[in-house]
Design a protein around this motif. Structure first.
Motif, PDB file in Angstrom:
ATOM      1  N   TRP A 103     -13.602  -2.175  25.878  1.00 59.81           N
ATOM      2  CA  TRP A 103     -13.838  -1.226  24.798  1.00 59.81           C
ATOM      3  C   TRP A 103     -12.854  -1.542  23.696  1.00 59.81           C
ATOM      4  CZ3 TRP A 103     -10.395   2.869  27.077  1.00 59.81           C
ATOM      5  CH2 TRP A 103      -9.954   3.801  26.151  1.00 59.81           C
ATOM      6  N   ALA A 109     -13.738  -5.041  16.350  1.00 62.08           N
ATOM      7  CA  ALA A 109     -15.152  -5.241  16.660  1.00 62.08           C
ATOM      8  C   ALA A 109     -15.657  -6.602  16.194  1.00 62.08           C
ATOM      9  CB  ALA A 109     -15.968  -4.124  16.039  1.00 62.08           C
ATOM     10  N   THR A 113     -17.493  -9.403  18.597  1.00 59.81           N
ATOM     11  CA  THR A 113     -18.885  -9.796  18.469  1.00 59.81           C
ATOM     12  C   THR A 113     -19.016 -11.311  18.575  1.00 59.81           C
ATOM     13  OG1 THR A 113     -19.155  -7.904  17.085  1.00 59.81           O
ATOM     14  CG2 THR A 113     -20.946  -9.482  17.045  1.00 59.81           C
ATOM     15  N   GLN A 127     -23.601  -5.279  25.300  1.00 64.56           N
ATOM     16  CA  GLN A 127     -23.082  -4.111  24.581  1.00 64.56           C
ATOM     17  C   GLN A 127     -23.836  -2.861  25.051  1.00 64.56           C
ATOM     18  OE1 GLN A 127     -23.115  -4.328  20.285  1.00 64.56           O
ATOM     19  NE2 GLN A 127     -22.040  -2.378  20.117  1.00 64.56           N
ATOM     20  N   LYS A 129     -24.457   1.510  24.391  1.00 67.60           N
ATOM     21  CA  LYS A 129     -24.348   2.583  23.398  1.00 67.60           C
ATOM     22  C   LYS A 129     -24.865   3.884  24.008  1.00 67.60           C
ATOM     23  CE  LYS A 129     -25.060  -0.407  19.436  1.00 67.60           C
ATOM     24  NZ  LYS A 129     -25.970  -0.975  18.475  1.00 67.60           N
ATOM     25  N   LYS A 143     -15.733   5.923  18.020  1.00 69.15           N
ATOM     26  CA  LYS A 143     -16.218   5.012  16.972  1.00 69.15           C
ATOM     27  C   LYS A 143     -16.261   3.542  17.424  1.00 69.15           C
ATOM     28  CE  LYS A 143     -16.501   7.813  13.301  1.00 69.15           C
ATOM     29  NZ  LYS A 143     -16.554   9.025  14.149  1.00 69.15           N
ATOM     30  N   LYS A 145     -16.592  -0.071  19.926  1.00 67.65           N
ATOM     31  CA  LYS A 145     -17.697  -0.796  20.565  1.00 67.65           C
ATOM     32  C   LYS A 145     -17.376  -0.974  22.039  1.00 67.65           C
ATOM     33  CE  LYS A 145     -19.836  -3.233  16.874  1.00 67.65           C
ATOM     34  NZ  LYS A 145     -20.472  -4.465  16.440  1.00 67.65           N
ATOM     35  N   TYR A 147     -18.545  -2.957  25.706  1.00 67.45           N
ATOM     36  CA  TYR A 147     -19.313  -4.022  26.358  1.00 67.45           C
ATOM     37  C   TYR A 147     -19.196  -3.836  27.862  1.00 67.45           C
ATOM     38  CZ  TYR A 147     -19.452  -6.126  21.785  1.00 67.45           C
ATOM     39  OH  TYR A 147     -19.680  -6.341  20.462  1.00 67.45           O
TER      40      TYR A 147
END
Ligand SMILES: Cc1cc2nc3c(=O)[nH]c(=O)nc-3n(C[C@H](O)[C@H](O)[C@H](O)COP(=O)(O)OP(=O)(O)OC[C@H]3O[C@@H](n4cnc5c(N)ncnc54)[C@H](O)[C@@H]3O)c2cc1C
Length: 391
Positions: A103, A109, A113, A127, A129, A143, A145, A147
């Motif tokens: 995280w 981010a 990526t 990923q 969500k 807020k 990202k 994985y």
């Protein structure tokens, strides 16, 4: 006068490495004796976070050199064992999480990526969500990202309990170990005065291995200790989280795993960078304050105001490494009948067992069906840190 025992393989140290090896050997028909001076798994194993790494975390920093690293195969081998279909039958062992997560709290981010698009991790990382997020991150204020890594997290106390069952009558509580020699050759050990003769002797005693070697008059293989200062949090508002939170540096800022306490509450067990370096030099109260600040910044929606806090100092024991590199394979050294090693990770217990099994095969060591063992004094089970520190 205790009886003299003959066995095929004598193992010293009943953490995950010794217990896993013992179960593998017994399954292959070898007779074994596994000596433990304290409690089963109570060294590093039940103090570990239980993550069955596949190497993705290390690939992030370019340290995973290729598919030849044993670690890449560990999640599959553990999953098969947990289903009762692998090299050991660990069915009934509790899996805490089917996945571990990476995280990033926001700023990283972009890096992430491109890393996750790279060949090193393709197919191993997705990923996630919304409602796929770990429960502790499901908040509108989150807020970052996240994985999902295909790396499971196991309940280590239940792994140890199952491996102890698979050990049958082979366990022996024993404190005082001396070499047993014949014609100058090591042929076994004396454990609390009892002679145990064996075709091969394996030392898998974690942090106790250096002292055992010195009792045998040896100073190799050299060992290192890596001190950690872990933080434990228990409270009614905690939700499950199994994740490395990435910071700017090469190590996760924090690594959080979540464990069931006997009273039904969840315990967060917090490691990562927080538990290393500066974290080791802090007094417990300052370490707790540092953890409160980190978790307060990262997860402000979780109310930790009524939580109980504790810290645990524990050393990782590993073969001596040059520089700061971390081993991604188990380590085994051999000298005549003696085999000595460290799995270097809980996840790598199967690799440690492979190395011993391969050495036995290479040397033509076969099960010899010695006399049944007498009734031996048994070591107790290791108790998880949260039951001791946050009762
Ligand atoms: C805080 C922490 C978190 C970790 N998290 C993870 C993780 O998430 N995933 C992962 O893969 N790895 C993790 N690890 C690493 C992992 O815990 C260890 O690599 C692994 O448990 C080592 O197993 P072992 O059997 O070699 O050692 P241990 O579990 O330490 O067992 C050695 C045993 O030998 C016994 N012993 C010592 N001396 C003697 C003697 N003279 N006679 C008889 N017995 C003796 C000890 O009492 C002990 O029971 C973590 C480690 C720590 C400290």
């Amino acid at each position: 006068m205790p009886s003299v025992i003959s066995t095929d393989i004598l193992i010293v140290g009943a953490g995950v490495a010794g217990l896993w090896l013992n179960a593998r050997l017994r399954r292959q028909g070898f007779s074994t004796v596994l000596v433990e001076s304290a409690s089963l798994g109570g060294g590093q194993s039940v103090k570990s976070q239980g993550i069955i790494h596949g190497g993705a975390k290390y690939a992030l920093h370019g340290a995973l050199t290729g598919a030849s690293e044993a670690i890449a195969d560990m999640p599959r081998r553990w999953r098969e064992a947990l289903k009762g279909e692998g090299e050991l039958d660990l069915s009934g062992v509790r899996m805490l999480s089917d996945a571990h997560y990476l995280w990033s709290p926001g700023t990283l981010a972009g890096n992430l990526t491109s890393f996750f698009a790279s060949k090193a991790v393709r197919g191993r990382v997705d990923q996630v969500k919304g409602d796929q997020l770990p429960p502790a991150l499901q908040d509108k204020r989150f807020k970052g990202k996240v994985y999902r890594l295909a790396e499971l997290v196991v309940d280590v106390p239940s792994v140890i309990a199952r491996l102890a069952e698979l050990a049958g009558d082979s366990l022996l509580a024993g404190q005082h170990i001396e070499p047993l020699r014949e014609g100058g050759e090591l042929i076994g050990l004396k454990v609390d005065g009892r002679e145990i003769r064996a075709q091969r002797i394996v030392l898998s005693a974690g942090g106790g291995t250096a002292d055992l070697l010195s009792a045998l008059g040896l100073d190799q293989p050299a060992m290192q200790r890596r001190p950690l200062h872990m933080v434990l949090v228990k409270g009614p508002s905690l939700k499950p989280l199994y994740a490395h939170c990435l910071g700017g540096g090469p190590k996760p800022r924090v690594t959080v795993t979540t464990h069931p306490a006997a009273d039904g509450q969840w315990v967060w067990y917090v490691g990562g960078d927080l538990a290393e370096g500066d974290g080791v030099t802090r007094e417990p109260a300052a370490q707790i304050a540092a953890a409160q600040k980190e978790l307060g910044q990262l997860l402000p929606w979780i109310d930790l105001s009524t939580a109980q806090w504790a810290t645990l100092r524990v050393d990782r024991a590993e073969p001596l490494q040059s520089g700061l590199t971390r081993p991604d394979n188990a380590f085994l050294a051999e000298q005549d009948r003696l085999l000595v090693g460290w799995p270097t990770k809980l996840a790598l217990a199967p690799d440690f067992a492979d190395r011993v099994v391969n050495a036995l095969q290479r040397d033509g060591i076969q099960p010899s069906h010695p006399a049944p063992l007498p009734d031996l004094p048994k070591p107790p089970m290791g108790v998880p840190a949260w039951e001791q520190l946050l009762p």
